[in-house]
Structure formats: structure tokens, C-alpha cells
Design a protein around this motif. Structure first.
Motif, mmCIF file in Angstrom:
data_model
loop_
_atom_site.group_PDB
_atom_site.id
_atom_site.type_symbol
_atom_site.label_atom_id
_atom_site.label_comp_id
_atom_site.label_asym_id
_atom_site.label_seq_id
_atom_site.Cartn_x
_atom_site.Cartn_y
_atom_site.Cartn_z
ATOM 1 N N GLU A 104 0.760 -1.039 0.046
ATOM 2 C CA GLU A 104 0.087 0.138 -0.033
ATOM 3 C C GLU A 104 0.735 1.207 -0.256
ATOM 4 O O GLU A 104 0.365 2.221 -0.506
ATOM 5 N N ILE A 105 2.011 1.153 0.606
ATOM 6 C CA ILE A 105 2.978 2.234 0.485
ATOM 7 C C ILE A 105 3.408 2.500 -0.757
ATOM 8 O O ILE A 105 3.303 3.770 -1.309
ATOM 9 N N GLU A 113 1.724 2.046 -3.639
ATOM 10 C CA GLU A 113 0.284 2.236 -4.182
ATOM 11 C C GLU A 113 0.243 3.804 -3.768
ATOM 12 O O GLU A 113 -0.198 4.649 -4.765
ATOM 13 N N ALA A 114 0.325 4.198 -2.527
ATOM 14 C CA ALA A 114 0.054 5.481 -2.067
ATOM 15 C C ALA A 114 1.147 6.447 -3.131
ATOM 16 O O ALA A 114 0.824 7.627 -3.314
ATOM 17 N N ALA A 115 2.414 5.849 -3.240
ATOM 18 C CA ALA A 115 3.508 6.679 -3.776
ATOM 19 C C ALA A 115 3.156 6.542 -5.340
ATOM 20 O O ALA A 115 3.336 7.820 -5.857
ATOM 21 N N ILE A 116 2.307 5.629 -5.811
ATOM 22 C CA ILE A 116 1.779 5.735 -7.229
ATOM 23 C C ILE A 116 0.956 6.763 -7.323
ATOM 24 O O ILE A 116 0.940 7.438 -8.542
ATOM 25 N N MET A 117 -0.265 6.790 -6.359
ATOM 26 C CA MET A 117 -1.158 7.802 -6.420
ATOM 27 C C MET A 117 -0.456 9.166 -6.316
ATOM 28 O O MET A 117 -0.961 10.224 -6.994
ATOM 29 N N ASP A 118 0.597 9.092 -5.765
ATOM 30 C CA ASP A 118 1.323 10.442 -5.606
ATOM 31 C C ASP A 118 2.072 10.906 -6.716
ATOM 32 O O ASP A 118 2.931 11.723 -6.891
ATOM 33 N N CYS A 139 4.612 8.756 -8.299
ATOM 34 C CA CYS A 139 6.040 8.115 -8.536
ATOM 35 C C CYS A 139 5.805 7.081 -9.482
ATOM 36 O O CYS A 139 5.054 6.176 -9.481
ATOM 37 N N ARG A 150 13.031 7.120 -3.541
ATOM 38 C CA ARG A 150 12.563 7.800 -2.319
ATOM 39 C C ARG A 150 11.963 6.958 -1.067
ATOM 40 O O ARG A 150 11.666 7.389 -0.226
ATOM 41 N N ILE A 151 11.174 6.074 -1.585
ATOM 42 C CA ILE A 151 10.474 5.249 -0.697
ATOM 43 C C ILE A 151 11.099 3.800 -0.173
ATOM 44 O O ILE A 151 11.329 3.545 0.936
ATOM 45 N N LEU A 177 13.670 3.032 3.454
ATOM 46 C CA LEU A 177 12.702 2.185 4.361
ATOM 47 C C LEU A 177 13.828 1.193 4.701
ATOM 48 O O LEU A 177 13.314 0.462 5.556
#
Lengths: 383, 286
Positions: free
Chosen positions: B175-176, B178-183, B185, B193-194, B198
Motif C-alpha cells: 500500500e505504501i 500504491e500511495a506513492a503511485i497515487m502521488d 511516483c 525515495r521510498i 525504508l
């Protein structure tokens, strides 16, 4: 702000079809809730709208523009995930600004938008913290904030409240509702909780097994369920169902059940067969306790739940069926007692052998049109 | 009242005996090291004659003379070692993490097959590929340069690190991403960056072991480096011993050997907490 249109949208994973041709139109500014049991495809549908899942067949239009092949980030949507999916290594401020930075927004604008979102959600004092230092409710706010700063055309929420405890869930529900009023942006919210659906939605889309069962305003679905599934799914405690048969008659039919149920039912379709097996449905609040000697149904109270504001009686009928009766206020009924039950004939539902409602009035949306998504846009929900 | 007393007594005895056994075992394991360190402080003629672990005279001259005892001094050897190790670490981190990201997150044809192939190379002993590799590098004209020791590291040849990182990346919730995809990336930005920020525990683990294994490596430098000015520290240490029967400088060798442990020791000290976190990620062995 934007409208959304799904046309015969299908999702297949290999040979397995998960979404079987969904049609739906969502108007600009609407708050639409996808609700259904787990595995019904509601999250998949949301992810397809978001662009995180491919579309096997059909079309998705945002503001009239076909977006099937538009990348997720370019669709102008923002999504709030069930696990919040905050970036653990970034401060709250960075979490909010990351998407804008990626899109190359000017620094001043990023600062303004972050400040504005923080103001709306009251997370100003959290901006320098890391997600790991936040409580569940705070993380939820940040996740919503991350969506707000992008000023999306449509907000997508994927079961965002399911990780919160009951009290916080109610609180966040109210906040999301307020947010919708404040921003006026189209929102799509996925949940399996029918209370969330009822309280938030302008319109509810009930899904089961990849098919839309019914679309309508919360009270529309409550008062005029199109089929057995919707009738049982919306409302708590759920609607009582009794096996019955419909006996044709002149001008009106009669509904007869095994435990003495005998009601006139208007508007029976003359084309329906005589003595058709049907399911009789009535909500607990449409039953009344009455004198056992004259009441239509009699039974023995198995359990009496005294909640203070209302009392629920679980009554077993002679046929072996159990029926739930809701009494407003406090009632001096004990378990083991024999009670009579009268049925409010005007508020009952009859479902045919195929599970579809047998029409009483023309006011409700018929399931066939609901499934084709042709219904008029909903009025604002009476909240 | 006697029961608790005796049980406490026996517990104390158990504890004491356990510690004695552990201490003896630890001493047994450390003995060669202690002997080497002790010998580095002894004059050459006393190393094999005086059995005591504590030198009767503390003689530091081995360190000073050892540094310059060979044709090329140790400044050069350490420079060489650090250069090769540092480049190996950088190469391994970059190449292995990219490869691991591809295996963990991207979809491409025959991904499972390539992953199995990659894991298969783990089972291949180094010595099997030694000769073909040598011929390859010889034909490339790379023998007697550092290239055979460095270039492969930038091509993600260390399947073990790739595997370690794949396992770690898989543990990061999708999901992280996917959140980045929505942002907005793409795969590169998600990686940079992610994923990488991490993954500090696994990156640190890979960095430490890359460093130590490269710094300690004897075989590969022995095969590919002929000129003493290119020698790494382990190769230089061997040069103290004259295998043709001439005079061997044992004191100096032990001094330099002891000294050569220092970088490894310091790296370990500095990063031990990260290593423990890294080891906890999965069984670590080689």
C-alpha cells in the motif's frame, strides 16, 4: 470536482471474473458509498477507478474523459488507504508535500496547501512528527490530509475507518461528513459496515459477488430494498424473513405463512402463479406486541434485550422460525413469556422465488434499472 | 527453610559452572588471536621459544618496522584495500538493491525463472567459476588491474545480498508503493525515495558484510593482482613469509596482522546494532 461514469466495467484475474460488468454514474459532488460483504469486489472496483488495477473490459470516464489508459497519478484522484500507507521515514509535513513535490508544484504553493490541509484537519502541531509517533486517529487524519493537499477531482476512501476503535470510528465518520460538506468534492467510500454507509452516503451502491445489487439513497434502500440481499444487508437488526406463499385473489393477493401469518397484499401481478413460494420480510420496528388472543402471530420470547432506549425481543414462532421485535422504550417483557405480534401490513416486503421484490409501489428503483445505472442522481441524503 | 536455601545454592553453582565452561570455550576460541597479538610484541627470536602469552618485554618495534618491511609500505596496501572494499560496497548496494527491487516489485517476463536462476548461483562454489572467469578477464586485458575485483560488484553478482534485500522489500507493505503511485511516483522514484530509505537495516547489513568479505578476501586478489604495488593487505601479509626458505619476518607479520584486524573491528563496533537488526531479518550465513 468531477463526475464519474463506469460503463460495463469488468475485472478478471486470469480466468476468474471478479467484477461482472458494472454500470454506474456518479454525479459531481456526490458522496457515494460502495458497500457489500467482504469479497464482493468493492475494493477492486475502487482500485480500478484509482488506476491501481487494470480494467479487463469496459470504460471508465472522469468528467467525460476516458481514463482507461491514463496513469493513476494523472487521473486527478486521491486515495486514502485502509492501512493509511503513510511514508514511515518522512515527517507528517513531508508526507503531505511529497505528492506535490513529485508533481513539481512550486514551493510556495506546496507550503500554502499543506498549511491549509493541516488547518482543516487540525494537525498543525503534528507536522514535524513521524507517522510512528502518531495515534491511529492522527494517522488517519494525516492520510486524509495527504489526499486533501492534492486537491483531487475525486476522493477515494478504501475502508479508512476499519482500523479504528468504535468510538474513534464514529468521530472520524462525522469528520469525513463535514469534510465533504466543506470541500464539496465527489467522494467514493468503500466499507463493509452498513451503518457507515447509511450515515455517510448521498447514494449507496450495494455490491455482491461483483454485481451491483441496488443503487439508491440510504432511506430508499432501507424502505424499498430491491431484493432479499439488500433487504437483509441494510438495517440493524436485520429484517425478519418468514417463508410464505402468495395466494392469488381478486384485486389483491394474500400472503400466508405457517405461523398464522395472513395478510392482504395489494397490487399482485395477475401473471404471477397462484400459491407461489415467497419470502415475507418485515423490519423489527414494524412489528407490535399485542394481545396473544387476538394477534396475528403468537410466540414465546426467547431472549429480551433491554437497551434502555429500545427493547429487542427474540420471539420463536410455532413454525420454529425466530422473529425479532423492536419496542420503542422500555418494555416489561421477560424471556419465556408468550406474546402476540401484529404486523404493520403497509410496511412489509414480499420477495419472489428469484429473490427480487414483488412490487407494491412504483416509487422504488427497480433492480433492473439500478443494475444498468440509469437512475436519476440522488437528492441530498437526509442527514 | 532448608529447601529454598539449597535450591538457591544449586542455582548459584549452576550459574558459576556455566560461566566457567563458557569462559574456557571462549578462551579456546580466542587463543590463536591472543597468541598472535602477544607475539606481535615479542622480538623475532622469542616468538617460538617463549610460551607465555604475556611478553616478558613489550617491544613495539615490530609495528614500526613491519609497516616498511616490504618493498612497498603498508600505506599503499591499506589504500588499495580500502579503495577496493569501498567500491565493492557501493557496487553491491546499488546493483543488488536495484535487482532486488525488480524481483520484489516489478512484473516482467519469466520473473520466477530468473529468480530461481539467481538463487541457483548461490549454490555454485566460487572455485567452479574461477578458471572460466580468469580466462574471461585475461582476454579482456583486466588481469593485473582492480577491475575483476570491482566491476562485477556493479553487476549484482552477489545473489545472497539480492535474496536478503528481496525478502526485506517484500516485507514493506504494498500500500505504501500504491500511495506513492497515487502521488505520481514511477518505479525509479519509488525505489529511490521510498524503498531505499525504508531499507536502511538491510542496506547496512549488506554494506558491512560486503566490506568485511572484500577486505578479508585473499583468493581473488591473489589470482588477479601480480604487482606488489597493487597488493591488498591480506596479500601483503603473506609476503612476509618467504616460501623459498629464506628469512621470514614473523614478528613484523604478526604486528601487521594484528593491525589489519583493526578496520574490521571498528566497522563491527560502529555498526553492530544495525547488524543485529539485519541478522534478525533472516538467517545470515555464508
Amino acid at each position: 470536482m468531477a463526475s464519474l461514469e463506469l460503463r460495463n466495467v469488468v475485472k478478471r484475474f486470469g480466468a476468474v471474473e471478479i467484477i461482472h460488468g458494472v454500470d454506474l454514474t456518479i454525479e459531481d459532488g456526490e458522496f457515494v458509498v460502495f458497500v457489500g460483504p467482504s469479497g464482493c469486489g468493492k475494493s477492486t472496483l475502487l482500485r480500478m477507478i484509482a488506476g491501481l488495477e487494470g480494467i479487463s473490459a469496459g470504460e471508465i470516464y472522469i468528467d467525460g474523459e476516458l481514463v482507461n489508459d491514463v496513469a493513476a497519478a494523472k487521473r486527478g484522484l486521491a486515495m486514502v488507504f485502509q492501512s493509511y500507507a503513510l511514508y514511515p521515514h518522512m515527517s507528517v509535513r513531508k508526507n503531505l508535500s511529497f505528492g506535490l513535490e513529485t508533481m513539481g508544484a512550486p514551493k510556495a504553493e506546496i507550503r500554502n496547501r499543506v498549511a491549509e490541509a493541516a488547518e482543516i484537519l487540525q494537525i498543525n502541531e503534528l507536522l514535524e512528527r513521524r507517522p510512528g509517533q502518531l495515534s491511529g486517529g492522527q494517522r488517519q487524519r494525516v492520510a486524509i490530509g495527504r489526499a486533501i493537499v492534492r486537491e483531487p477531482r475525486i476522493f477515494l476512501f478504501d475502508e479508512p475507518l476499519s482500523n479504528l476503535d468504535a468510538e474513534l470510528r464514529v468521530q472520524m465518520r462525522v469528520e469525513i461528513n463535514k469534510l465533504h460538506r466543506r470541500l464539496g468534492t465527489t467522494m467514493i467510500f468503500v466499507t463493509h459496515d452498513q451503518v457507515e454507509a447509511m450515515t455517510l452516503a448521498d447514494r449507496i451502491v450495494v455490491l455482491r459477488a461483483g454485481v451491483i445489487e441496488q443503487v439508491g439513497t440510504p432511506l430508499d434502500l432501507y424502505n424499498h430494498p430491491a431484493n432479499l440481499f439488500v433487504a437483509g444487508f441494510i438495517g440493524s437488526p436485520r429484517m425478519n424473513f418468514l417463508a410464505a406463499e402468495m395466494v392469488a385473489g381478486e384485486g389483491e393477493a394474500r400472503i400466508r405463512g405457517r405461523s398464522g401469518l395472513d395478510l392482504a397484499f395489494p397490487a399482485a401481478d395477475p401473471r404471477r402463479p397462484d400459491q407461489e413460494k415467497v419470502t415475507f420480510g418485515v423490519r423489527p420496528e414494524h412489528l407490535r406486541i399485542a394481545d396473544p388472543t387476538s394477534a396475528m402471530l403468537t410466540g414465546e420470547v426467547q431472549i429480551a434485550e433491554h437497551l434502555g432506549g429500545e427493547t429487542f425481543l427474540y420471539v420463536s414462532l410455532p413454525s420454529g422460525e425466530t422473529i425479532v421485535v423492536e419496542i420503542k422504550g422500555q418494555a416489561a417483557v421477560r424471556s419465556g413469556e408468550r406474546v402476540g405480534i401484529d404486523v404493520d401490513a403497509s410496511a412489509c416486503h414480499v420477495f419472489g422465488g428469484d429473490g427480487l421484490v414483488i412490487g407494491r409501489d412504483a416509487g422504488s428503483e427497480l433492480p433492473s434499472s439500478a443494475a444498468r445505472g440509469e437512475q436519476a442522481p440522488a437528492q441530498a441524503a437526509p442527514l | 527453610m532448608t529447601m529454598p536455601g539449597t535450591s538457591r545454592k544449586s542455582a548459584a553453582w549452576q550459574s558459576v559452572s556455566r560461566h566457567v565452561i563458557l569462559l574456557l570455550a571462549a578462551f579456546g576460541m580466542l587463543y590463536p588471536l591472543i597468541w598472535m597479538a602477544a607475539s606481535s610484541f615479542k622480538p623475532d627470536n622469542m616468538i617460538f621459544t617463549q610460551p607465555s602469552l604475556i611478553p616478558s618485554v613489550w617491544d613495539f618495534s615490530n609495528y614500526a618496522s613491519g609497516w616498511h618491511a616490504l618493498r612497498v609500505d603498508f600505506t599503499t596496501f591499506y589504500k588499495n584495500s580500502f579503495l577496493i572494499s569501498a567500491l565493492a560496497v557501493i557496487g553491491n548496494l546499488m546493483a543488488c538493491s536495484l535487482t532486488a527491487y525488480a524481483f520484489a516489485r516489478l512484473n516482467f517476463r519469466f520473473r520466477r525463472f530468473w529468480f530461481a536462476m539467481m538463487m541457483g548461483t548461490l549454490m555454485l562454489p566460487y572455485h567452479v567459476t574461477l578458471v572460466p572467469q580468469y580466462i574471461l578477464f585475461l582476454n579482456l586485458g583486466w588481469v593485473n588491474t582492480y577491475l575483476p575485483l570491482i566491476v562485477p560488484r556493479f553487476l549484482a553478482v552477489d545473489a545472497f545480498f539480492i535474496f536478503l534485500m528481496v525478502q526485506f522489500f517484500r516485507g514493506i507493505p504494498r500500500e505504501i508503493d500504491e500511495a506513492a503511485i497515487m502521488d505520481g511516483c514511477g518505479p525509479w522514484r519509488i525505489y529511490w525515495r521510498i524503498m531505499l530509505p525504508l531499507s536502511t537495516p538491510v542496506l547496512a547489513t549488506a554494506a558491512i558484510f560486503s566490506f568485511i568479505w572484500t577486505y578479508d578476501d585473499f583468493l581473488a586478489p591473489l589470482i588477479y593482482l601480480n604487482d606488489m604495488r597493487q597488493y591488498t593487505v591480506p596479500l601483503a601479509l603473506r609476503a612476509f613469509i618467504d616460501s623459498s626458505g629464506g628469512e621470514s619476518l614473523y614478528g613484523e607479520m604478526f604486528a601487521m596482522s594484528t593491525l589489519s584486524l583493526l578496520p574490521v573491528f571498528l566497522v563491527f563496533l560502529a555498526f553492530q546494532r544495525l547488524i543485529i537488526r539485519g541478522v534478525a531479518l533472516g538467517a545470515l550465513k555464508r
